[in-house]
Design an enzyme around this catalytic site. Structure first.
Site, mmCIF file in Angstrom:
data_model
loop_
_atom_site.group_PDB
_atom_site.id
_atom_site.type_symbol
_atom_site.label_atom_id
_atom_site.label_comp_id
_atom_site.label_asym_id
_atom_site.label_seq_id
_atom_site.Cartn_x
_atom_site.Cartn_y
_atom_site.Cartn_z
ATOM 1 N N CYS A 99 -52.571 26.023 29.292
ATOM 2 C CA CYS A 99 -53.416 27.268 29.101
ATOM 3 C C CYS A 99 -54.922 26.626 30.023
ATOM 4 O O CYS A 99 -55.276 26.278 30.045
ATOM 5 C CB CYS A 99 -53.617 27.227 27.617
ATOM 6 S SG CYS A 99 -55.477 28.435 27.622
ATOM 7 N N CYS A 103 -58.741 33.894 30.271
ATOM 8 C CA CYS A 103 -58.460 35.000 30.094
ATOM 9 C C CYS A 103 -58.354 35.751 29.057
ATOM 10 O O CYS A 103 -58.465 36.410 28.427
ATOM 11 C CB CYS A 103 -56.870 34.847 29.738
ATOM 12 S SG CYS A 103 -55.606 33.793 30.828
ATOM 13 N N THR A 190 -58.958 29.156 21.829
ATOM 14 C CA THR A 190 -58.799 28.824 23.339
ATOM 15 C C THR A 190 -60.612 28.593 23.836
ATOM 16 O O THR A 190 -61.241 29.787 24.468
ATOM 17 C CB THR A 190 -57.881 29.843 23.939
ATOM 18 O OG1 THR A 190 -56.516 29.454 23.255
ATOM 19 C CG2 THR A 190 -58.043 29.068 25.648
ATOM 20 N N GLU A 257 -58.589 23.546 22.159
ATOM 21 C CA GLU A 257 -58.767 25.228 21.401
ATOM 22 C C GLU A 257 -60.213 24.153 20.128
ATOM 23 O O GLU A 257 -60.328 23.118 20.346
ATOM 24 C CB GLU A 257 -57.845 25.348 20.088
ATOM 25 C CG GLU A 257 -56.659 26.387 20.740
ATOM 26 C CD GLU A 257 -56.151 25.628 21.735
ATOM 27 O OE1 GLU A 257 -55.290 25.023 21.745
ATOM 28 O OE2 GLU A 257 -55.703 26.552 23.321
ATOM 29 N N HIS A 292 -54.002 40.455 25.499
ATOM 30 C CA HIS A 292 -54.288 38.922 25.638
ATOM 31 C C HIS A 292 -52.127 39.149 25.451
ATOM 32 O O HIS A 292 -51.772 38.540 25.827
ATOM 33 C CB HIS A 292 -54.510 38.490 24.069
ATOM 34 C CG HIS A 292 -54.912 37.443 24.940
ATOM 35 N ND1 HIS A 292 -55.143 37.163 25.636
ATOM 36 C CD2 HIS A 292 -54.670 36.360 23.904
ATOM 37 C CE1 HIS A 292 -55.671 35.503 25.771
ATOM 38 N NE2 HIS A 292 -54.919 35.179 24.796
ATOM 39 N N TYR A 296 -49.336 36.893 27.961
ATOM 40 C CA TYR A 296 -48.703 36.070 27.816
ATOM 41 C C TYR A 296 -47.529 36.317 28.598
ATOM 42 O O TYR A 296 -46.359 35.103 29.546
ATOM 43 C CB TYR A 296 -48.518 36.302 26.085
ATOM 44 C CG TYR A 296 -49.407 35.245 25.568
ATOM 45 C CD1 TYR A 296 -51.001 35.268 25.627
ATOM 46 C CD2 TYR A 296 -48.911 34.945 24.205
ATOM 47 C CE1 TYR A 296 -51.118 34.703 24.726
ATOM 48 C CE2 TYR A 296 -49.402 33.536 23.646
ATOM 49 C CZ TYR A 296 -50.684 33.086 24.164
ATOM 50 O OH TYR A 296 -52.045 33.582 23.104
ATOM 51 N N CYS A 299 -48.669 33.833 32.328
ATOM 52 C CA CYS A 299 -49.226 32.260 32.137
ATOM 53 C C CYS A 299 -47.999 31.689 31.211
ATOM 54 O O CYS A 299 -47.917 31.141 31.815
ATOM 55 C CB CYS A 299 -50.366 31.999 30.918
ATOM 56 S SG CYS A 299 -50.382 32.665 28.710
ATOM 57 N N GLU A 455 -48.324 27.966 20.306
ATOM 58 C CA GLU A 455 -49.385 29.316 20.853
ATOM 59 C C GLU A 455 -48.524 30.241 21.432
ATOM 60 O O GLU A 455 -48.869 31.493 20.617
ATOM 61 C CB GLU A 455 -49.822 29.420 22.244
ATOM 62 C CG GLU A 455 -50.888 29.872 22.182
ATOM 63 C CD GLU A 455 -52.492 29.201 23.145
ATOM 64 O OE1 GLU A 455 -51.920 29.625 24.293
ATOM 65 O OE2 GLU A 455 -53.430 29.427 23.049
HETATM 66 FE FE1 SF4 Z 1 -53.882 30.405 27.487
HETATM 67 FE FE2 SF4 Z 1 -52.248 32.245 28.643
HETATM 68 FE FE3 SF4 Z 1 -54.219 32.899 26.533
HETATM 69 FE FE4 SF4 Z 1 -54.849 32.809 29.784
HETATM 70 S S1 SF4 Z 1 -53.558 34.344 28.327
HETATM 71 S S2 SF4 Z 1 -56.355 31.760 27.443
HETATM 72 S S3 SF4 Z 1 -53.570 31.405 30.049
HETATM 73 S S4 SF4 Z 1 -52.574 31.564 26.655
HETATM 74 FE FE FE Z 2 -53.944 32.443 23.439
#
Ligand code: SF4
Ligand code: FE
Length: 492
Positions: A99, A103, A190, A257, A292, A296, A299, A455
């Site tokens: 991660c 983001c 995060t 985190e 968000h 996902y 990422c 996650e």
């Molecule tokens: Fe982390 Fe993915 Fe959330 Fe970005 S979108 S903060 S990489 S979990």
């Molecule tokens: Fe996340």
């Protein structure tokens, strides 16, 4: 000014962020071996912005300043921007296998920008203007901002104001002429320690009796009264071992985190973007969560690419890459991973402008995206473990491989014995085989499993949160009408 990775890391040293870990205060958290890999991941979001190969994905022209900014602080101006966001996240997942944290700020900016606009329209407030000024500052200074949403929530059957301990949801405890004082906490945040700023949002839709909890604001991460307790990850103390390398699986990068505590933090008025407008809390939550959930689809796919690659390498090193069932498992992993990507791209392509002008994703498709993410990475991990073999969790340590303690009857060292018995196909050395197996372990069960596995389940909302949104957005009534027409049913 776009910072380089190194400049970003140096900029963190100027902050006086209070961090605790293992019951103690960590003063030099920038160089702490457990924390540093997560800083390196964020540094990649800066570094790649300077690479001409990735410039188009990593940067954008700000609609606020007209300047080139890092895409992580950009307001999406088109569906093309939304698609590029997902592609950028896949790229960073590939480059960090973890991660990369930045983001949450980007998703918060876009949600707060459009929500404050609509709030001002209803209430005649000036939150949008304040937020625009704040975001210009963030873009110009190229800051990392932690979008913070999740409250501890205590007894889940009770509303914020009905909790026995009023602090279990973050709230306004004092309203002053020049600002507000807030108290509470945000859980599993995060990238909080290595962010310059925190942008705090409410965690659920509110009713009028909860209005003191309807609050959105920004503060520097080292604001007075703010501190963080670092979240531990599976196998994290391996990073503390001397010369830690192979056993950590991913030496350079990681996620992070923390429990972020607001112990009566003062927020000046120009950083307050919602103050008791309880009827807009739900909109802000839904929009942030929507963005968000889109994220996902980028990422996790990028990290999945690394995991699939690692599984394929393990197959090569085990000498089984030609087995048809192994090939089929890699196909299945690819199919699942690309399905997630399809969802990320689809909800972006179907985006639309908000009243404020920035682009919102398609909410139904973003929720479908995240719902799939609660499942597919688990299956991808299962298949990777299947291909890797049990050695990924039974292998002796790196110290054993490096040991020159003589234990064999002919003077063989522990290292010699490990090298002899744990060798695979001749295409790789024993150490290379170890490295790839430890990487799979890291992604499946180690520190990166926080970001890739659990996650995937709970980040951006647990599965049931998406099912509620899917129920709301699915439009079953319209589908019934379609069926009636085809079936020749006339009644309404
Ligand atoms: Fe982390 Fe993915 Fe959330 Fe970005 S979108 S903060 S990489 S979990
Ligand atoms: Fe996340």
């Amino acid at each position: 000014m776009l910072m380089t990775g190194e400049q970003y890391i140096e900029s963190l040293r100027k902050l006086k962020t209070r961090v605790y870990m293992f019951g103690e205060k960590v003063d030099n958290w920038v160089d702490h071996p457990i924390i540093r890999p997560s800083i390196n991941s964020v540094a990649m979001t800066y570094e790649l912005a300077h690479d001409p190969q990735y410039e188009d994905l990593m940067t954008a022209k700000s609609n606020l300043t007209g300047e080139k900014v890092n895409r992580f602080s950009h307001l999406h101006q088109s569906t093309e921007d939304l698609v590029k966001k997902v592609k950028m996240q896949r790229l960073l997942g590939q480059k960090t296998a973890s991660c990369f944290q930045r983001c949450v700020g980007m998703d918060a900016f876009n949600a707060v920008y459009s929500t404050t606009y609509e709030m001002d329209k209803k209430y005649g407030t000036n939150y949008h203007e304040r937020f625009v000024e704040y975001l210009k500052y963030v873009q110009t200074e190229d800051l990392t901002v932690d979008g913070a949403m999740t409250d501890p929530k205590g007894d889940r059957s009770k509303a914020p104001s009905a909790q026995e301990d009023k602090d279990l949801y973050l709230r306004i405890v004092e309203k002053r002429e020049d600002g507000i004082v807030v108290r509470g906490a945000k859980c599993h945040q995060t990238g909080s320690i290595n962010s310059h700023e925190h942008l705090v949002m409410p965690t659920i839709a509110m009713r009028e009796e909860d209005k003191e909890y309807a609050v959105c604001f920004a503060v520097p991460s080292d604001a007075e009264g703010l501190f963080m307790i670092y979240g531990r990850q599976s196998c994290d103390t391996r990073k503390l071992e001397e010369g830690a390398d192979i056993d950590v699986g991913n030496k350079k990068f990681g996620g992070q985190e923390a429990l972020v505590v607001f112990d009566d933090v003062f927020v000046p008025n120009d950083r307050v973007f919602m103050c008791e407008e309880w009827d807009f809390a739900g909109m802000l939550v839904e929009r942030f969560a929507g963005y968000h959930r889109q994220s996902y689809g980028g990422c996790k796919v990028g990290v999945g690419d690394v995991l699939i690659g690692a599984a394929a390498l393990a197959a090569d090193y085990n000498g089984v890459s030609r087995a048809s069932h192994v090939k089929d498992k890699l196909i299945e992993m690819t199919h699942l991973n690309e399905t997630l990507y399809c969802c990320g791209i689809a909800c972006s392509s179907e985006g639309y402008p908000t009243e404020a002008g920035n682009y919102q994703i398609d909410l139904l498709l973003a929720n479908v995206c995240k719902q799939n993410v609660t499942r597919f990475p688990y299956e991808i991990v299962r298949l990777a473990e299947d291909i890797a073999g049990g050695l990924m969790v039974t292998m002796p340590s790196e110290q054993d491989f490096r040991s020159d303690l003589k234990v064999g009857k002919n003077g063989e060292t522990i290292g010699d014995i490990c090298n002899k018995y744990l060798v695979g196909a001749p295409v790789a050395t024993t150490e290379e085989r170890m490295r790839v197996l430890r990487l799979i372990e890291n992604l499946a069960l180690g520190t990166a499993a926080v970001g890739y596995r659990t996650e995937s389940m709970h980040g951006a909302g647990s599965p049931q949160a998406q099912r509620i949104m899917i129920a709301r957005q699915g439009n079953i009534e319209a589908k019934k009408e379609l069926a009636k027409v085809i079936a020749g049913i006339k009644k309404d």
